[in-house]
Design an enzyme around this catalytic site. Structure first.
Site, PDB file in Angstrom:
ATOM      1  N   HIS A   1       0.657  -1.255  -0.461  1.00  0.00           N
ATOM      2  CA  HIS A   1      -0.166  -0.441   0.142  1.00  0.00           C
ATOM      3  C   HIS A   1       0.618   1.479  -0.154  1.00  0.00           C
ATOM      4  CE1 HIS A   1      -3.335  -2.394   2.316  1.00  0.00           C
ATOM      5  NE2 HIS A   1      -3.013  -2.887   0.611  1.00  0.00           N
TER       6      HIS A   1
ATOM      7  N   HIS B   1      -9.322  -2.670  -5.199  1.00  0.00           N
ATOM      8  CA  HIS B   1      -7.978  -2.599  -3.474  1.00  0.00           C
ATOM      9  C   HIS B   1      -7.402  -3.190  -4.803  1.00  0.00           C
ATOM     10  CE1 HIS B   1      -6.100  -3.081  -0.443  1.00  0.00           C
ATOM     11  NE2 HIS B   1      -6.020  -4.283  -0.581  1.00  0.00           N
TER      12      HIS B   1
ATOM     13  N   HIS C   1      -0.499 -10.915  -5.340  1.00  0.00           N
ATOM     14  CA  HIS C   1       0.813 -10.475  -4.967  1.00  0.00           C
ATOM     15  C   HIS C   1       1.148 -11.149  -5.854  1.00  0.00           C
ATOM     16  CE1 HIS C   1      -0.928  -7.321  -2.341  1.00  0.00           C
ATOM     17  NE2 HIS C   1      -1.539  -8.463  -1.070  1.00  0.00           N
TER      18      HIS C   1
END
Length: 311
Positions: A78, A236, A263
């Site tokens: 983030h 997101h 990821h």
């Protein structure tokens, strides 16, 4: 030109997985530094990890960076997304705990702090990784790929979940600081109530709460305030992709497409890109004279900066 923060920024909070409180301080850095994490300890000297593919230690549920001695800091995606999305090339990130604070579960607090601090130019021309040919990774029904794209960095992310509120969602945009700030930064991480106990027993989600995670049960969203976007889930995932792709080491001139990614897949695509020098070229941003709103000449780099850490 390359950029850095105009002044340092400090934020404090718990990590979503470890549940441990930490303070993270982002500081200005000189040209060609990239983004460097420095982890402090009570009982040993600080250790550092430069944001690059070589520093990646793990990508299970979060991106973890480290050095030769092992992992240093988890859940970096983030803050990397915020720096990358706002075009910050160089920064030193000091942290006194094992995990970047989750804050509200999005990149919004990092973006607000960077905007408040300001971004300034430093001496040094920005360099980019220009993707020359398609690079694709497939994991079962999931895939991620980088494709040649001349107009900056384009993101096309699609997800699919077996939940009535999510289903199949898609987000696509050519990135710029304004687009990132408006369309992706506020989107929060999410999870399912049925998975909480299993994750916590495995050492994850110990800091997760309704204040920092969108939580769903079979009937819908448990957070009393609801969603920030009707498609907050895919936004997101797109935010995470921006942060994970920063591991390429430079701003990307490319189109990134993913389906049912995360990821691990994002990093695998970066790794595949950099594994073959024929996949990309290093190019330098041209500086062209333009006039600002009051008519003064200034040098502006083109295309819009997106990513910044070194390889």
């Amino acid at each position: 030109m390359q950029t850095t923060l105009a002044r340092e920024i400090a934020l404090k909070g718990v990590g979503v997985h470890a549940g441990v409180e930490a303070t993270i301080t982002l500081k200005p850095a000189s040209a060609n530094t990239g983004v460097v994490f420095i982890r402090s300890f009570a009982d040993q000297a600080p250790r550092k990890a430069t944001v690059s593919r070589r520093s990646v230690q793990a990508t299970d549920l979060a991106t973890v960076l480290g050095d030769r001695s092992g992992a240093l800091v988890s859940t970096v995606e983030h803050v990397l997304a915020a720096l990358s999305g706002l075009g910050v090339d160089n920064a030193t990130v000091e942290i006194d705990g094992p995990e970047v604070p989750i804050l509200d579960g999005s990149a919004g607090d990092f973006v607000a702090a960077i905007d408040a601090a300001g971004v300034t130019e430093v001496r040094g021309r920005r360099k980019f990784l220009k993707v020359l040919k398609p690079v694709r990774v497939e994991n079962g029904a999931s895939f991620g790929e980088l494709l040649p794209y001349e107009a900056g960095f384009r993101l096309e992310v699609e997800i699919e979940f077996g939940h009535d509120l999510i289903g199949r969602q898609r987000f696509a945009a050519t990135m710029s600081p304004a687009v990132f700030r408006r369309e992706l930064a506020p989107a929060r991480t999410f999870g399912f109530l049925r998975d909480v106990e299993r994750l916590r027993s495995a050492g994850y989600a110990r800091g997760a709460a309704l204040e920092n995670t969108v939580c769903l049960d079979e009937s819908g969203v448990l957070n009393p305030e609801g969603l920030r976007f009707s498609d907050e889930f895919v936004r997101h995932k797109a935010l995470d992709a921006v942060g994970d792709l920063a591991l390429a080491g430079m701003p990307l001139l490319a189109r990134y497409r993913s389906f049912r990614g995360g990821h691990k897949l994002n990093f695998q695509v970066v790794d595949a890109l950099l594994a073959d020098r024929a996949n990309y070229a290093l190019v330098e941003a041209p500086v062209r004279p333009v006039r600002d709103t009051v008519g003064a000449e200034m040098g502006v780099s083109s295309p819009v900066p997106v990513f910044a850490p070194e390889i």
